[in-house]
Write an enzyme that holds these catalytic residues in place. Structure first.
Site, PDB file in Angstrom:
ATOM      1  N   ASP A 166      24.393  34.855  54.655  1.00  0.00           N
ATOM      2  CA  ASP A 166      23.620  35.691  53.323  1.00  0.00           C
ATOM      3  C   ASP A 166      24.745  36.431  53.162  1.00  0.00           C
ATOM      4  OD1 ASP A 166      21.530  33.838  52.894  1.00  0.00           O
ATOM      5  OD2 ASP A 166      19.758  34.562  54.051  1.00  0.00           O
TER       6      ASP A 166
ATOM      7  N   ARG B 291      13.290  25.612  50.512  1.00  0.00           N
ATOM      8  CA  ARG B 291      12.905  24.706  51.619  1.00  0.00           C
ATOM      9  C   ARG B 291      12.018  25.446  52.571  1.00  0.00           C
ATOM     10  NH1 ARG B 291      16.268  29.281  50.187  1.00  0.00           N
ATOM     11  NH2 ARG B 291      19.016  29.355  50.894  1.00  0.00           N
TER      12      ARG B 291
ATOM     13  N   HIS C 258      15.561  33.849  54.901  1.00  0.00           N
ATOM     14  CA  HIS C 258      16.063  33.114  54.541  1.00  0.00           C
ATOM     15  C   HIS C 258      15.546  32.636  53.132  1.00  0.00           C
ATOM     16  CE1 HIS C 258      20.124  31.357  53.743  1.00  0.00           C
ATOM     17  NE2 HIS C 258      19.546  29.876  53.863  1.00  0.00           N
TER      18      HIS C 258
ATOM     19  N   ARG D 133      27.931  35.206  51.215  1.00  0.00           N
ATOM     20  CA  ARG D 133      27.468  35.591  49.738  1.00  0.00           C
ATOM     21  C   ARG D 133      27.552  36.658  49.180  1.00  0.00           C
ATOM     22  NH1 ARG D 133      23.430  30.635  51.262  1.00  0.00           N
ATOM     23  NH2 ARG D 133      24.806  28.361  50.902  1.00  0.00           N
TER      24      ARG D 133
END
Ligand code: NAI
Length: 307
Positions: free
Chosen positions: A147, A87, A174, A150
């Site tokens: 998140d 990222r 993140h 998940r």
């Protein structure tokens, strides 16, 4: 209320779709720099209304005039990851995009609440905060809802139970250093640590930390968008409908959890005023150490942009 979604790519279009299907706003505006793209995506979304039976309106546009006086704005504009990219690799390009977008939004919707989705999220939300000049309550980042979803899904799969009954929190950045808390994960009120062996639970934690990467690897081009779009809409709905939802979000910390001057994923109360409260609670020394890895990683990102 009026909801603007900036970026008519994969995540922005998913968000638009969920916003309409869940009737979170009377008016949805989808805006992008590419001519025709938001118009086409909006038209495609709108044509599902006779089947699903919702009555919200959506407009695709390239003109910020159309976004005027939005109550809530979701920023998804920018590049997404490709296989092999972190990222952080997106930082340089996306910071410019987020700056431009934020300036345009502030000019047309000075009272809006901003939800930043563009990666690397914890740094991009800081950029939006600085550029907007908005109070910290009105700028928030989306990552924790995704998140945690998940994490909850993987736990539910392991136990063979409804994902809806799994309650679990992911805090921090993140990225690979995110902190899926095992101590607080529960199913129907029963601690998950009592139901799943430690080794297996550690595997689930690792899989959660690599949740986005797993999908990037499978897709080979593009990254996750269906659930990211929904996660952003869950936050927008909490704000637009003043629901006081407790959701993990990247919020600006000033001493909470012993952290100062960065945006980081923590449990917050989301309502009409944005981040109405940060729910602080005592962490164990191990959890604190793990969270500090997030703080260091985010500070490195922010320093590389803002000096
Ligand atoms: P995408 O490439 O499909 O869409 C991005 C869109 O942004 C494109 O349509 C592009 O034309 C538009 N855009 C670029 N510059 C713009 C500008 N100045 N103004 C308006 N629009 C502009 O990418 P995707 O998959 O939709 O991802 C968007 C961002 O969200 C990425 O940075 C991605 O990494 C991030 N993301 C964040 C998640 C999170 O949990 N926070 C989860 C998933 C994605």
């Amino acid at each position: 209320g009026k909801l603007t979604i900036v970026g008519a790519g994969a995540v922005g279009t998913s968000a638009a779709h969920w916003a309409l299907a869940k009737s979170v706003a009377k008016e949805v505006v989808l805006i992008d720099v590419v001519d025709g793209l938001p118009q086409g995506k909006a038209l495609d979304c709108a044509q599902s209304s006779p089947i699903e039976g919702y009555s919200g309106h959506i407009k695709g546009t390239n003109d910020y005039e159309d976004t005027k006086n939005s109550d809530c704005v979701i920023i998804t504009a920018g590049l997404a990851r490709k296989p092999g990219m972190t990222r952080e690799d997106l930082l340089e390009k996306n910071v410019q995009i987020v700056k431009t977008v934020t300036q345009n939004i502030v000019e047309h919707s000075p009272e809006a609440i901003l939800i930043v989705v563009t990666n690397p999220i914890d740094a991009m939300v800081y950029t939006a905060f600085k550029v907007s000049g908005f109070p910290k309550q009105r700028v928030v980042g989306m990552a924790g809802v995704l998140d945690s979803a998940r994490y909850r899904y993987f736990i539910a799969q392991e136990l063979g139970v409804s994902p809806n009954d799994v309650s679990a929190l992911v805090m921090g950045i993140h990225g690979d250093n995110m902190l899926p808390l095992t101590r607080l994960a529960s199913v129907g009120g029963v601690p998950v640590e009592a139901l799943i062996p430690k080794d297996k639970l550690n595997e689930i934690v690792k899989r959660t930390q690599n949740g986005g990467g797993e999908i990037v690897g499978l897709l080979k081009s593009g990254s996750a968008f269906t659930t990211p779009g929904l996660a952003a809409i869950e936050m927008a709905e909490a704000i637009l409908k003043d629901q006081k939802r407790v959701l993990p979000c990247a919020a600006y910390l000033e001493g909470e959890f012993g952290i100062d001057g960065v945006f980081l994923g923590v449990p917050v109360v989301l309502g009409r005023n944005g981040v109405e409260r940060i729910l602080e609670f005592p962490l164990t020394p191990e959890e604190k150490d793990a969270l500090n890895l997030s703080v260091e990683a985010v500070k490195r990102q922010v320093e590389s942009i803002h000096g």
